[in-house]
Design an enzyme around this catalytic site. Sequence first.
Site, PDB file in Angstrom:
ATOM      1  N   ASP A   1      -8.052   4.250   4.969  1.00  0.00           N
ATOM      2  CA  ASP A   1      -7.063   4.693   5.958  1.00  0.00           C
ATOM      3  C   ASP A   1      -5.704   4.754   5.270  1.00  0.00           C
ATOM      4  OD1 ASP A   1      -6.027   5.623   8.325  1.00  0.00           O
ATOM      5  OD2 ASP A   1      -5.777   3.637   9.213  1.00  0.00           O
TER       6      ASP A   1
ATOM      7  N   SER B   1       1.322   2.647  13.776  1.00  0.00           N
ATOM      8  CA  SER B   1       0.362   3.033  12.741  1.00  0.00           C
ATOM      9  C   SER B   1       1.042   3.292  11.405  1.00  0.00           C
ATOM     10  CB  SER B   1      -0.386   4.298  13.158  1.00  0.00           C
ATOM     11  OG  SER B   1      -1.482   3.991  13.964  1.00  0.00           O
TER      12      SER B   1
END
Length: 338
Positions: free
Chosen positions: A223, A299
């Site tokens: 990620d 995020s």
Amino acid sequence: MTSRKTLLAGVTAFSAAALTAGMCINAASASPLAFSQMQAQAVTQANQVADSLGAANGGIYLDRGKAVVNVTDAAAQQKAEAAGFATKTVKYSFAALTNAKNTMDSVKNVPQTAWGIDTKTNQVVVKIYDAASQATKDKVTAAAAKLGDAARVEQRTGKLSTYIADGDSITNDQVICSLGFNVTKGGEPMMLTAGHCTNEGGTWSGGDVSGAEIVESDCPGADSGLLTRPNGTGEGAINTGQAITSAAEPTVGEQMEKQGQTTGGGSGEITSVDESVNFDVGVLNHEFGTTAKTDHGDSGGPAFDGEKGLGTLSGGDTQTSYFYPLTLELESYGLELA
């Protein structure tokens, strides 16, 4: 700007006995940075001892800043205690837990579940969320049951989600995320964030940076997202002023801090490592779980412990926030901290 070479957090050598005694005396009154340094020293020393135990190594964890070495037999216990460390006799070696976790990794297509290693309880913790389908719940429960008491199943309320909305930091005018770390690649300044953010495409801006292009975008699996920094300024520091000088592996029990554009600063404890998290976007590997509170828009934001960078935020739920390790991001893309 002068780049600092990426390295795992190094520490000044102490005898383990002196170190653990110092932790007991000073941890309560230590400043956050001093406490971070004590944790780093404890982890480095404890890992050296644990690695010397061979098959009897049960892994390590931190208990209020003090390292505990898990052992599987009396000889290993004697050796670790002779080095000045508290010990805990456990059933499973760290290698056995890793094998158990890898067995769970063979279970595919099971969104809204996660599993990772919790050295504090000497188990693989398997989390199943309400949002999972009944077929997924049954599949994961059956796989965990085959591991016996090497695994425990936790039923979690709510839904796992990657955080990619509301907030304010870096944006492509469609979604908003947070900058993780300022980095360099071949001397060129760049920005590291979450891959599920950069997967959205476009050019990005934030602060005094505009026109940032996507260089790398990896999600699922990893990620990680890497953006150019064609203009703007920014040293290798959190926006609170805390400098980030190195990258380090997370440790269960470690006290950490985070920063994000929705929830701002905050702290928590690392509860699991090497976790496979089955988000709806796909499985994210090697995540570490924390008790830090985060939300949409955070995020890509950083997890850190003093001057050590730990990872960038992927997402989570109301109880757990998951981060992708900074050490893997730097290694994968050939980066240095700015």
